[in-house]
Design an enzyme around this catalytic site. Structure first.
Site, PDB file in Angstrom:
ATOM      1  N   CYS A   1       0.811  -1.216   0.000  1.00  0.00           N
ATOM      2  CA  CYS A   1       0.000   0.000   0.000  1.00  0.00           C
ATOM      3  C   CYS A   1       0.847   1.270   0.000  1.00  0.00           C
ATOM      4  O   CYS A   1       1.964   1.288   0.515  1.00  0.00           O
ATOM      5  CB  CYS A   1      -0.885   0.025   1.233  1.00  0.00           C
ATOM      6  SG  CYS A   1      -1.967  -1.379   1.347  1.00  0.00           S
TER       7      CYS A   1
ATOM      8  N   ARG B   1       5.756  -0.171  -6.117  1.00  0.00           N
ATOM      9  CA  ARG B   1       5.692  -0.971  -4.898  1.00  0.00           C
ATOM     10  C   ARG B   1       4.768  -2.178  -5.039  1.00  0.00           C
ATOM     11  O   ARG B   1       4.806  -3.078  -4.210  1.00  0.00           O
ATOM     12  CB  ARG B   1       5.174  -0.096  -3.741  1.00  0.00           C
ATOM     13  CG  ARG B   1       6.052   1.085  -3.447  1.00  0.00           C
ATOM     14  CD  ARG B   1       5.344   2.049  -2.534  1.00  0.00           C
ATOM     15  NE  ARG B   1       5.040   1.426  -1.267  1.00  0.00           N
ATOM     16  CZ  ARG B   1       5.814   1.506  -0.199  1.00  0.00           C
ATOM     17  NH1 ARG B   1       6.939   2.176  -0.252  1.00  0.00           N
ATOM     18  NH2 ARG B   1       5.474   0.915   0.924  1.00  0.00           N
TER      19      ARG B   1
ATOM     20  N   TRP C   1      -2.773  -2.818  -1.599  1.00  0.00           N
ATOM     21  CA  TRP C   1      -2.273  -4.176  -1.846  1.00  0.00           C
ATOM     22  C   TRP C   1      -3.053  -5.034  -0.855  1.00  0.00           C
ATOM     23  O   TRP C   1      -2.845  -4.933   0.356  1.00  0.00           O
ATOM     24  CB  TRP C   1      -0.769  -4.230  -1.590  1.00  0.00           C
ATOM     25  CG  TRP C   1      -0.090  -5.492  -1.983  1.00  0.00           C
ATOM     26  CD1 TRP C   1       0.379  -5.816  -3.227  1.00  0.00           C
ATOM     27  CD2 TRP C   1       0.255  -6.594  -1.137  1.00  0.00           C
ATOM     28  NE1 TRP C   1       0.977  -7.052  -3.200  1.00  0.00           N
ATOM     29  CE2 TRP C   1       0.924  -7.560  -1.938  1.00  0.00           C
ATOM     30  CE3 TRP C   1       0.073  -6.870   0.222  1.00  0.00           C
ATOM     31  CZ2 TRP C   1       1.394  -8.762  -1.432  1.00  0.00           C
ATOM     32  CZ3 TRP C   1       0.548  -8.071   0.726  1.00  0.00           C
ATOM     33  CH2 TRP C   1       1.188  -9.003  -0.092  1.00  0.00           C
TER      34      TRP C   1
ATOM     35  N   ASN D   1      -2.234   2.290   5.508  1.00  0.00           N
ATOM     36  CA  ASN D   1      -1.298   1.203   5.170  1.00  0.00           C
ATOM     37  C   ASN D   1      -1.108   0.354   6.410  1.00  0.00           C
ATOM     38  O   ASN D   1      -1.010   0.890   7.514  1.00  0.00           O
ATOM     39  CB  ASN D   1       0.091   1.757   4.826  1.00  0.00           C
ATOM     40  CG  ASN D   1       0.125   2.493   3.522  1.00  0.00           C
ATOM     41  OD1 ASN D   1      -0.880   2.576   2.831  1.00  0.00           O
ATOM     42  ND2 ASN D   1       1.282   3.030   3.186  1.00  0.00           N
ATOM     43  N   GLY D   2      -1.001  -0.958   6.229  1.00  0.00           N
ATOM     44  CA  GLY D   2      -0.749  -1.826   7.384  1.00  0.00           C
ATOM     45  C   GLY D   2      -1.949  -2.699   7.659  1.00  0.00           C
ATOM     46  O   GLY D   2      -2.794  -2.927   6.776  1.00  0.00           O
TER      47      GLY D   2
ATOM     48  N   GLU E   1      19.760 -17.308  -5.027  1.00  0.00           N
ATOM     49  CA  GLU E   1      19.291 -16.078  -5.667  1.00  0.00           C
ATOM     50  C   GLU E   1      18.787 -16.367  -7.088  1.00  0.00           C
ATOM     51  O   GLU E   1      17.773 -15.816  -7.522  1.00  0.00           O
ATOM     52  CB  GLU E   1      20.430 -15.037  -5.673  1.00  0.00           C
ATOM     53  CG  GLU E   1      20.118 -13.726  -6.367  1.00  0.00           C
ATOM     54  CD  GLU E   1      18.931 -12.957  -5.784  1.00  0.00           C
ATOM     55  OE1 GLU E   1      18.392 -13.335  -4.738  1.00  0.00           O
ATOM     56  OE2 GLU E   1      18.512 -11.969  -6.419  1.00  0.00           O
TER      57      GLU E   1
ATOM     58  N   LYS F   1      15.061 -15.511  -8.327  1.00  0.00           N
ATOM     59  CA  LYS F   1      14.784 -14.642  -9.480  1.00  0.00           C
ATOM     60  C   LYS F   1      13.892 -15.371 -10.480  1.00  0.00           C
ATOM     61  O   LYS F   1      12.917 -14.826 -10.969  1.00  0.00           O
ATOM     62  CB  LYS F   1      16.086 -14.225 -10.193  1.00  0.00           C
ATOM     63  CG  LYS F   1      16.900 -13.188  -9.485  1.00  0.00           C
ATOM     64  CD  LYS F   1      16.387 -11.781  -9.607  1.00  0.00           C
ATOM     65  CE  LYS F   1      15.612 -11.312  -8.424  1.00  0.00           C
ATOM     66  NZ  LYS F   1      16.199 -11.078  -7.158  1.00  0.00           N
TER      67      LYS F   1
ATOM     68  N   GLU G   1      10.231 -15.898  -9.127  1.00  0.00           N
ATOM     69  CA  GLU G   1       9.375 -14.730  -8.911  1.00  0.00           C
ATOM     70  C   GLU G   1       8.938 -14.065 -10.211  1.00  0.00           C
ATOM     71  O   GLU G   1       7.852 -13.497 -10.270  1.00  0.00           O
ATOM     72  CB  GLU G   1       9.996 -13.727  -7.931  1.00  0.00           C
ATOM     73  CG  GLU G   1      11.182 -12.981  -8.422  1.00  0.00           C
ATOM     74  CD  GLU G   1      11.773 -12.048  -7.368  1.00  0.00           C
ATOM     75  OE1 GLU G   1      11.016 -11.528  -6.545  1.00  0.00           O
ATOM     76  OE2 GLU G   1      12.998 -11.840  -7.392  1.00  0.00           O
TER      77      GLU G   1
ATOM     78  N   HIS H   1      21.145 -36.012  -1.154  1.00  0.00           N
ATOM     79  CA  HIS H   1      20.458 -36.296   0.113  1.00  0.00           C
ATOM     80  C   HIS H   1      18.947 -36.115  -0.016  1.00  0.00           C
ATOM     81  O   HIS H   1      18.268 -35.880   0.981  1.00  0.00           O
ATOM     82  CB  HIS H   1      21.029 -35.409   1.221  1.00  0.00           C
ATOM     83  CG  HIS H   1      22.486 -35.654   1.455  1.00  0.00           C
ATOM     84  ND1 HIS H   1      22.956 -36.799   2.069  1.00  0.00           N
ATOM     85  CD2 HIS H   1      23.582 -34.940   1.093  1.00  0.00           C
ATOM     86  CE1 HIS H   1      24.283 -36.763   2.091  1.00  0.00           C
ATOM     87  NE2 HIS H   1      24.686 -35.651   1.510  1.00  0.00           N
TER      88      HIS H   1
ATOM     89  N   LYS I   1       7.001  -4.454  -3.865  1.00  0.00           N
ATOM     90  CA  LYS I   1       8.405  -4.042  -3.782  1.00  0.00           C
ATOM     91  C   LYS I   1       8.861  -3.883  -2.338  1.00  0.00           C
ATOM     92  O   LYS I   1       9.955  -4.274  -1.991  1.00  0.00           O
ATOM     93  CB  LYS I   1       8.589  -2.727  -4.550  1.00  0.00           C
ATOM     94  CG  LYS I   1      10.027  -2.237  -4.640  1.00  0.00           C
ATOM     95  CD  LYS I   1      10.855  -3.121  -5.541  1.00  0.00           C
ATOM     96  CE  LYS I   1      12.317  -2.739  -5.549  1.00  0.00           C
ATOM     97  NZ  LYS I   1      13.186  -3.841  -6.008  1.00  0.00           N
TER      98      LYS I   1
END
Ligand code: F6R
Length: 604
Positions: free
Chosen positions: A2, A27, A71, A97-98, A477, A481, A484, A500, A599
């Site tokens: 948000c 964001r 969001w 927001n929150g 990483e 990447k 996502e 294993h 973001k």
């Protein structure tokens, strides 16, 4: 996640807040809305991009507005769940927001008092609570609800009685107030308002801020005025354009040589490390972060341990905040532990909470952050600012490289300070780091050949990235990447761990991306590739220039420019970023704004 913007001044407010709101699109959000004062509170809200909201807006003369990108947390993305939310009498509008953790209790007691609710959003309790307590002063009403609401929040509210006043308050999520000339701004993210002002106030948790065109008051919860500082922040170059690139992510990948160089100037010329006061014998270091920043931390562990022999543990912030791992590491705290928090945004809720937990335990805290003035930089004992410039693509790229570089520089600094390297070695390391941007440029110049690898990955349902030693974090990483932005399942593994368990998953349609760097683990990694090939899984290897052996045992390969193994993560990172990007591009995914992701993760 948000975003909030607010404006009160002498200009048409709608244009300004919509323009500012667009700065927050990076964001991640699913809907947006605006409330204006036109003698009465007028509002519009729409699911989807801000363009949807714009298409329903009439022209407006209001000189005050609050606006929001949502969001979804409570309730699906929809017009009705979007912000602003209004009190039942339509006199108060709120953006938030929150999350309000106890909203169900508040909602049911308000319902018992006759209030109605239209949405599934937790936020809708706020305007109604404000309306319940309002007796002609919105600031007072806000102070009253703070005892009732539990959760994390940044709130901006307006009341029809006052066409000039925005009242705002925060708890654990960001709020900045921007000062102008007979006009002032409220925002949850400094990027939203930097175009208009660099004079910024950073209110603390639970301070209530009353913002009017000619006046800003900051009050504590008992409504005593508190003094505030106005900070002048650097003007960011606005990143509105993709500069000829198809996506911000690709642009940001290509900006990495410059991001590293700019950060080197900060690290080696402005020398922030000298101001960190790390002059005691450090017994242990904990590195704490989330996501890609966590992977930078894992690389940092290898370098710091190699150069200083100080043991380093790396933690997910979401775990660290609820544990007491620092004291647990070596039993009693014999010397003050150092905790390094890594966050490009400086806003990540878990990393902030971890910083607070570390401070409570008496640790010395240092943040590595890309946003000066962000929350984390204000809460820790020392800060290293990376100079990546604003990162718009949701997938972190250039900030990852500059975080790693900051950790290398920190390792060098600690090693020099403790006498494990001398001045000549320190300069050698510095020169090696200074050589990395040009090697990345070489890699970027050969990036077309990475596209040839795409058909071997883009049809897969599942993939593995493997690496060893300092490149094990790069396997993590790479997997992050790819998953996502392409939505292909990917797992990162230390190469020695495959046997294993995960070997059971390998088959001819499970490609494995192997990072084969010629350090002391190289021969083991080659054996791992052979084990994988023996299970018919196709292997794509990224290796150092001229490494014929790695390419011979693999099905496909990519050669990096010549690089010392200890510095190879910088180049491997660029390779996995580009590979993921081209796969996602081939699949036609929403690369800059992957589904469900944001973001800055400002909620827990
Ligand atoms: C992945 C990504 C995220 C972030 C994570 C932490 O590409 O961007 O995993 O790295 O959300 O964010 P910061 O660094 O802002 O704390």
């Amino acid at each position: 996640m948000c975003g909030i913007v607010g404006y009160t001044g002498n200009k048409p407010a709608q244009e300004i807040v919509i323009d500012s709101l667009k700065k927050l699109e990076y964001r991640g959000y699913d809907s947006s809305g605006i409330a204006l004062h036109e003698g009465e509170i007028v509002f519009s809200k729409k699911e989807g991009p801000i363009a949807n909201l714009e298409s329903v807006l009439d022209s407006s003369n209001s000189k005050m507005a609050i606006a929001h990108t949502r969001w979804a947390t409570h309730g699906v993305p929809s017009d009705v769940n979007s912000h602003p939310h209004l009190s039942n009498d339509g006199k108060i509008a709120v953006v938030h927001n929150g999350t309000i953790d106890n909203y169900l209790d508040i909602k049911s007691s308000l319902e018992n008092e006759g209030f109605n609710f239209l949405s599934e959003s937790d936020t809708e309790v706020i305007p109604n609570l404000l309306s319940k307590y309002y007796e002609g002063d919105l600031v007072k009403a806000v102070s009253k609800i703070l005892d009732e609401i539990e959760g994390i929040y940044t709130i901006a509210a307006i009341h029809v009685d006052n066409p000039e006043q925005i009242v705002s308050v925060r708890n654990e999520t960001p709020l900045v107030i921007g000062l102008g000339n007979e006009e002032n701004y409220v925002a949850s993210d400094i990027y939203a308002i930097l175009k208009y002002t660099q004079q910024i106030i950073y209110p603390d948790d639970h301070q209530i801020v009353s913002v009017s065109p000619k006046d800003v008051k900051v009050l504590d919860q008992n409504l005593n005025e508190v003094k505030f500082e106005v900070e002048t922040v650097e003007k960011y170059t606005e990143v509105a354009e993709k500069g000829g690139f198809e996506h911000f992510m690709l642009k940001e990948i290509f900006e990495q040589p410059k991001a590293l160089q700019d950060s080197q100037t900060e690290l080696f010329v402005n020398s922030p490390l000298d101001n960190l006061d790390l002059n005691w014998k450090i017994g242990s270091i904990s590195v704490v972060a989330c996501g890609t920043s966590y992977h930078a931390g894992l690389v940092g562990k290898y370098v710091i341990e190699q150069l200083t022999a100080i043991p380093v543990s790396v933690h997910y912030a979401s775990e660290f905040r609820y544990a007491a791992p620092v004291q647990g590491v070596g039993g009693l705290m014999s010397s003050r532990p150092l905790v390094i928090l890594i966050s490009q945004s400086g806003e990540t809720a878990d990393t902030l909470a971890a910083a607070r937990a570390a401070k409570q335990q008496g640790c010395h805290t240092v943040a590595i952050c890309n946003v000066p003035g962000s929350r984390i930089t204000r809460e820790v004992d020392g800060v290293i600012i990376t100079k990546s410039g604003q990162e718009i693509g949701v997938a972190a790229t250039k900030t990852f490289l500059t975080q790693m570089q900051a950790l290398y520089a920190l390792a060098m600094h600690l090693a020099f300070q403790s006498g494990s390297i001398d001045h000549v070695m320190l300069k050698n390391w510095e020169n090696e780091l200074r050589g990395i941007p040009s090697k990345i440029t070489q890699l970027l110049n050969s990036s077309e050949s990475i596209k040839e690898l795409v058909p071997h990955i883009s049809k897969a349902k599942s993939t593995f990235f493997i690496g060893r030693n300092i490149n094990y974090p790069l396997a993590l990483e790479g997997a992050l990447k790819l998953k996502e932005i392409s939505y292909i399942h990917a797992e990162g593994y230390p190469a020695g761990e495959l046997k294993h368990g995960p070997l059971a998953l390998l088959s001819s349609d499970t490609p494995v991306i192997a990072i084969a760097i010629q350090d002391h683990t190289y021969s083991k990694l080659i054996s791992n590739i052979e084990e994988i090939s023996a299970r018919s899984a196709p292997v794509i290897t990224v290796a150092q220039k001229g490494d014929k052996q790695a390419l011979r045992v693999s099905d496909h390969g990519f050669e990096l420019p010549e690089v010392d193994p200890v510095l190879s993560p910088f180049l491997v990172a660029v390779f996995v970023q580009l590979l993921s990007y081209y796969v996602a591009h081939d699949l036609g995914k929403s690369i800059d704004k992957p589904r469900n992701l944001a973001k800055s993760v400002t909620v827990e």
